[in-house]
Design a protein around this motif. Sequence first.
Motif, PDB file in Angstrom:
ATOM      1  N   ALA A 199       1.677   6.885  -6.781  1.00  0.00           N
ATOM      2  CA  ALA A 199       0.607   7.632  -6.848  1.00  0.00           C
ATOM      3  C   ALA A 199       1.304   9.189  -6.488  1.00  0.00           C
ATOM      4  N   THR A 200       1.790   9.506  -5.271  1.00  0.00           N
ATOM      5  CA  THR A 200       2.534  10.626  -4.886  1.00  0.00           C
ATOM      6  C   THR A 200       3.462  10.956  -5.911  1.00  0.00           C
ATOM      7  N   GLN A 231       2.258   1.681  -3.169  1.00  0.00           N
ATOM      8  CA  GLN A 231       1.497   2.392  -4.163  1.00  0.00           C
ATOM      9  C   GLN A 231       0.958   3.807  -4.089  1.00  0.00           C
ATOM     10  N   GLN A 232       0.955   4.128  -2.791  1.00  0.00           N
ATOM     11  CA  GLN A 232       0.702   5.589  -2.296  1.00  0.00           C
ATOM     12  C   GLN A 232       1.986   6.382  -2.888  1.00  0.00           C
ATOM     13  N   THR A 234       5.975   7.784   8.256  1.00  0.00           N
ATOM     14  CA  THR A 234       5.414   6.493   7.985  1.00  0.00           C
ATOM     15  C   THR A 234       5.957   5.412   8.357  1.00  0.00           C
ATOM     16  N   GLU A 287       0.903  -1.219  -0.027  1.00  0.00           N
ATOM     17  CA  GLU A 287       0.131   0.100  -0.246  1.00  0.00           C
ATOM     18  C   GLU A 287       0.730   1.210  -0.032  1.00  0.00           C
ATOM     19  N   LEU A 288       1.911   1.229   0.894  1.00  0.00           N
ATOM     20  CA  LEU A 288       2.784   2.379   0.965  1.00  0.00           C
ATOM     21  C   LEU A 288       3.550   2.870  -0.406  1.00  0.00           C
TER      22      LEU A 288
END
Length: 135
Positions: free
Chosen positions: A44-45, A40-41, A83, A37-38
């Motif tokens: 995206a970022t 992917q984030q 994070t 998830e990180l």
Amino acid sequence: HEREHDREISELAAKHSEEMEKLRAELKEEQRHLLDELQQQMAATHRAEQEQAQLQSQTLHSLELEALRLTLNNMHTSQLELTQSNLRKEKETALMELREMLNDKRAQEVAILQSRHQLEWERIKEQCLKEKEDL
């Protein structure tokens, strides 16, 4: 009786080991999921940052654009560090809770085994006394 007791302890130890392995696998899978998830984030970022940089490059001077990229990279790095720190804390908390839970369960199982052992010992003692009286 000692062999039976040892066997019960071995079974409990094996069960405990299996549960620990299962929980480790679950934690590993959850960690992998969180890392996915990180990533992917982050992707995206990163894409959003690239699009923003392209739009700004049309209107801003090259030095202003470079300053903005440095700022975004610093923010991104700080966000990643935060994070990671949060994930590490969550993992440590989960492991501590798991450890406490397993220790409590083990203590309960040991208490049950000790109680059984004591009852069995008393039964054998009574049986021996009865046999002595009979003799």
